[in-house]
Design a protein around this motif. Structure first.
Motif, PDB file in Angstrom:
ATOM      1  N   GLN A   5       0.776  -1.254  -0.042  1.00 60.51           N
ATOM      2  CA  GLN A   5      -0.033  -0.025   0.064  1.00 60.51           C
ATOM      3  C   GLN A   5       0.916   1.326   0.030  1.00 60.51           C
ATOM      4  O   GLN A   5       1.890   1.329   0.612  1.00 60.51           O
ATOM      5  N   LEU A   6       0.518   2.260  -0.706  1.00 57.64           N
ATOM      6  CA  LEU A   6       1.336   3.432  -0.906  1.00 57.64           C
ATOM      7  C   LEU A   6       0.285   4.580  -0.761  1.00 57.64           C
ATOM      8  O   LEU A   6      -0.805   4.514  -1.097  1.00 57.64           O
ATOM      9  N   LEU A   7       0.925   5.372  -0.065  1.00 62.00           N
ATOM     10  CA  LEU A   7       0.145   6.870   0.063  1.00 62.00           C
ATOM     11  C   LEU A   7       0.756   8.026  -0.503  1.00 62.00           C
ATOM     12  O   LEU A   7       1.936   8.261  -0.337  1.00 62.00           O
ATOM     13  N   VAL A   8      -0.011   8.757  -1.240  1.00 63.28           N
ATOM     14  CA  VAL A   8       0.717   9.976  -2.137  1.00 63.28           C
ATOM     15  C   VAL A   8       0.048  11.319  -1.566  1.00 63.28           C
ATOM     16  O   VAL A   8      -1.233  11.136  -1.699  1.00 63.28           O
ATOM     17  N   LEU A   9       0.528  11.927  -0.916  1.00 60.70           N
ATOM     18  CA  LEU A   9      -0.086  13.371  -0.497  1.00 60.70           C
ATOM     19  C   LEU A   9       0.717  14.472  -1.503  1.00 60.70           C
ATOM     20  O   LEU A   9       1.685  14.495  -1.580  1.00 60.70           O
ATOM     21  N   ARG A  32       0.058  -2.974  -9.487  1.00 60.13           N
ATOM     22  CA  ARG A  32      -0.861  -3.755  -8.629  1.00 60.13           C
ATOM     23  C   ARG A  32      -0.477  -3.470  -7.245  1.00 60.13           C
ATOM     24  O   ARG A  32      -0.599  -4.349  -6.334  1.00 60.13           O
ATOM     25  N   MET A  33      -0.224  -2.259  -7.065  1.00 60.21           N
ATOM     26  CA  MET A  33       0.073  -1.492  -5.673  1.00 60.21           C
ATOM     27  C   MET A  33      -1.371  -0.898  -5.269  1.00 60.21           C
ATOM     28  O   MET A  33      -1.948  -0.099  -5.981  1.00 60.21           O
ATOM     29  N   GLY A  34      -1.893  -1.072  -3.969  1.00 57.83           N
ATOM     30  CA  GLY A  34      -2.765  -0.030  -3.510  1.00 57.83           C
ATOM     31  C   GLY A  34      -2.187   1.320  -3.382  1.00 57.83           C
ATOM     32  O   GLY A  34      -1.153   1.558  -3.192  1.00 57.83           O
ATOM     33  N   VAL A  54       5.253   6.613   1.851  1.00 56.56           N
ATOM     34  CA  VAL A  54       4.498   7.771   1.552  1.00 56.56           C
ATOM     35  C   VAL A  54       5.416   8.570   0.490  1.00 56.56           C
ATOM     36  O   VAL A  54       6.629   8.785   0.802  1.00 56.56           O
ATOM     37  N   ILE A  55       4.733   8.931  -0.756  1.00 57.83           N
ATOM     38  CA  ILE A  55       5.422  10.017  -1.520  1.00 57.83           C
ATOM     39  C   ILE A  55       4.707  11.558  -1.289  1.00 57.83           C
ATOM     40  O   ILE A  55       3.377  11.346  -1.279  1.00 57.83           O
ATOM     41  N   PHE A  56       5.606  12.327  -1.009  1.00 59.15           N
ATOM     42  CA  PHE A  56       5.102  13.511  -1.068  1.00 59.15           C
ATOM     43  C   PHE A  56       5.281  14.371  -2.302  1.00 59.15           C
ATOM     44  O   PHE A  56       6.349  14.372  -2.865  1.00 59.15           O
ATOM     45  N   VAL A 153      10.907   0.946  -4.354  1.00 61.32           N
ATOM     46  CA  VAL A 153       9.679   0.573  -3.826  1.00 61.32           C
ATOM     47  C   VAL A 153       9.402  -0.756  -3.768  1.00 61.32           C
ATOM     48  O   VAL A 153       8.916  -1.627  -2.762  1.00 61.32           O
ATOM     49  N   LEU A 154       9.646  -1.366  -5.089  1.00 58.96           N
ATOM     50  CA  LEU A 154       9.107  -2.637  -5.290  1.00 58.96           C
ATOM     51  C   LEU A 154      10.167  -3.524  -4.753  1.00 58.96           C
ATOM     52  O   LEU A 154       9.855  -4.891  -4.433  1.00 58.96           O
ATOM     53  N   GLY A 155      11.319  -3.097  -4.507  1.00 56.19           N
ATOM     54  CA  GLY A 155      12.424  -3.992  -3.892  1.00 56.19           C
ATOM     55  C   GLY A 155      12.166  -4.100  -2.330  1.00 56.19           C
ATOM     56  O   GLY A 155      12.317  -5.157  -1.928  1.00 56.19           O
ATOM     57  N   LEU A 156      11.531  -3.100  -1.591  1.00 55.63           N
ATOM     58  CA  LEU A 156      11.310  -3.048  -0.286  1.00 55.63           C
ATOM     59  C   LEU A 156       9.851  -3.833  -0.122  1.00 55.63           C
ATOM     60  O   LEU A 156       9.507  -4.334   1.060  1.00 55.63           O
TER      61      LEU A 156
END
Length: 605
Positions: A5-9, A32-34, A54-56, A153-156
């Protein structure tokens, strides 16, 4: 194995940062990431301590300021009381959007990145610094940065192996679905749910006040290159017209106005897409928990959607061409759209679209087979929402208790395209005729601006407002004069006194009464151009006396490109000459004025 799951603000002023945030959502969904996307001020910032990834995405506005929709977040995140381990569980990245022609290029992104590290966050990458000045725009920096980001991101957070990536040519599901109604609703649904002539509370973006236009007057001479309007609204029936309410406006505040597309553009758009403007529809969200746009009534007509919601005269971004290519059934048109949306095609896209400022409507006309095949469900994914435009309020409630005035420079210029480019809001406002039989109403609301004037009556104020930058100072001067405050010093600059000297008679009358000291700079009336910064230097002894001995506050408003830097350099020079300060001490003196809010700016691009 659960999908990560990823949050973009995002913090966005003009929509570019929001567009990049939506790009991250699409790219996450393809992998295929939320992914959740929210404006920074709409997010419960205290929940950040629970977010793992989180990506700002944030723009820098004016002179290094955060956008309006992240100002609350900005204040919170810089609280000194926050522990240094607050975000120790968070992996983050910061994508910045700025313009390298300004001194504080991507200041917000850089400062936020440093602050998140101070609070214990782990940076996935150095901040991305997108630059409007690059010949290919911000994408020149963003494209390679995103490639590195997804790798990290996909590595982690690996995606389950049974979920393959969705190829680029395949359209993702639309955010909303349109359910067209066989018959029009029996009662009107579009007016009251959007705006009101008598709002229940303070007018806002979700419920603006429909203000009647009282006057719409050109205030530049017939020979002047630009049409500038003084527009006055009647706010008698609104909550903002009474100073008894806590949300009445003061000098330095701004009014936000929601414009509409022209009738000609609405008809053309509907024709090209094969839409019936009179048909009504209901909108439904595909994703649970995602509300329908608050600016659209339910049900709504196609005409209302196109008139007041879809920004069809904006210049399309790359994401527009990416989705359009996915939706195109026409071989040749699809091939060209794919080229425009590819990394390799950005130079050609810039030449076709950005350089001549070609609009969404014009692009759709250039790709007619694709346009007529666009499913209505994708309209809100494809075309951005019309954004409110902010104008400095140019009048005081103490002088005009039931009126609100603004000064509007009508945006019109020529590119290589035959049709002149026109600003949506300024052209729409200029076209309104208050003399017609039915009242002409404009959706508006007010919010605090960037300028706050001193409450102590004996504090002098120096105001530097060239061109339309003088608007907030007219409100301030009216307010201060109504309260009996003298010590008002206005430096006003324009081209020629007989063409664009706004409120000349008003200023001269106040001078006679002893309420105002007016200093003018008419740049085109002599061989050598004279600007406000030259007048500041000429009157260096007065400026130093006011600032250093009388505790004056200094205000600057106008175009953000060169003028603020020129004025700051002029002031620094005054501090050196009149205060006998070294270069370093003069810079420190200016910084102290800024820090203590005795030097404030309100600038725009």
């Amino acid at each position: 194995m659960r999908a990560p799951q990823l949050l973009v603000l995002f913090g966005s002023q003009t929509g570019t940062a929001e567009d990049q945030a939506e790009r991250l959502r699409r790219e996450a969904r393809r992998r295929r990431m939320g992914c959740r996307v929210q404006a920074l001020d709409a997010y419960a910032v205290a929940d950040l301590i629970k977010e793992p990834l989180v990506i700002f995405v944030c723009a820098t506005t004016g002179q290094g300021d955060p956008p309006d929709n992240m100002k609350n977040f900005w204040r919170f995140i810089f609280r000194k009381s926050l522990p240094s381990t607050s975000l120790c569980q968070m992996d983050f990245a910061v994508l910045g959007l700025g313009d390298s022609s300004y001194a504080k290029f991507n200041f917000v992104a850089k400062k936020l990145h440093r602050r998140l590290l101070q609070l214990g966050g782990s940076a996935l990458l150095p901040p991305c610094l997108g630059d409007d000045q690059h010949e290919l725009g911000p994408d020149a920096a963003i494209d390679p940065w995103l490639g590195d980001l997804w790798e990290k991101v996909l590595g982690l957070n690996p995606v389950p192996p049974d979920l393959p990536e969705i190829p680029l040519g395949v359209p993702l599901p639309s955010k909303f679905t349109f359910q067209f109604l066989q018959e029009a609703p029996s009662t009107g649904t579009e007016g009251p749910s959007i705006a009101s002539t008598v709002p229940q509370g303070p007018p806002s973006e979700s419920q603006p006040f429909l203000a009647p236009v009282v006057t719409n007057q050109r205030v530049t001479g017939s020979q002047h290159f630009q049409d500038v309007r003084l527009i006055e609204f009647d706010i008698t029936d609104s909550s903002i017209s009474s100073s008894g309410f806590s949300y009445s406006f003061a000098a330095g505040d701004v009014v936000l106005i929601l414009p509409s597309n022209s009738e000609a553009h609405i008809q053309k758009f509907c024709h090209v897409l094969g839409l019936d403007p009179d048909q009504f529809f209901l909108l439904q969200s595909r994703e649970p928990g995602v509300p329908c746009p608050p600016g659209l009534p339910q049900p709504s007509s196609v005409k209302h959607l196109v008139s007041q919601y879809l920004d069809i005269t904006s210049v399309p971004r790359r994401s527009f061409f990416e989705l359009l290519a996915c939706l195109s059934p026409h071989g040749l048109e699809r091939e060209k759209l794919l080229e425009f949306s590819s990394a390799q095609g950005q130079e050609e896209l810039w030449e076709y679209c950005n350089r001549p400022r070609r609009t969404i409507l014009e692009v759709l006309c250039d790709f007619p087979h694709t346009a007529c095949a666009i499913p209505p469900d994708y309209l809100l994914d494809l075309i951005p929402q019309i954004r409110p435009r902010a104008f400095s309020i140019a009048s005081s409630l103490l002088a005009h208790p039931t009126r609100l005035q603004i000064l509007v420079a009508v945006v019109q210029y020529q590119t290589r395209l035959k049709e002149p480019r026109r600003g949506l809001c300024s052209s729409w406002l200029a076209s309104l005729d208050p003399g017609q039989a039915q009242p002409v109403r404009v959706p508006l609301w007010v919010r605090p601006g960037g300028l706050v004037f001193p409450e102590t009556p004996d504090t002098p104020v120096i105001m530097v407002g060239p061109g339309t930058g003088v608007a907030p100072f007219r409100a301030a001067i009216q307010e201060r004069v109504a309260q009996g405050q003298t010590g008002n010093f206005l430096f006003f600059g324009c081209r020629k006194r007989d063409q664009d000297f706004y409120w000349q008679t008003e200023w001269q009358e106040l001078e006679k009464r002893g309420y105002l000291t007016l200093v003018t700079a008419f740049s085109r009336e002599q061989e050598q151009k004279v600007y406000v910064q030259h007048r500041l230097q000429e009157l260096g002894p007065l400026v130093w006396e006011l600032l250093d001995r009388r505790g004056a506050h200094f205000y600057l408003a106008g175009n953000a490109k060169y003028m603020p830097t020129d004025v700051e350099e002029a002031l620094t020079s005054v501090f050196q000459e009149e205060g006998q300060l070294s270069n370093a001490d003069a810079a420190a003196y200016l910084a102290r004025l800024q820090r203590t809010l005795r030097f404030q700016t309100e600038t725009w691009a």
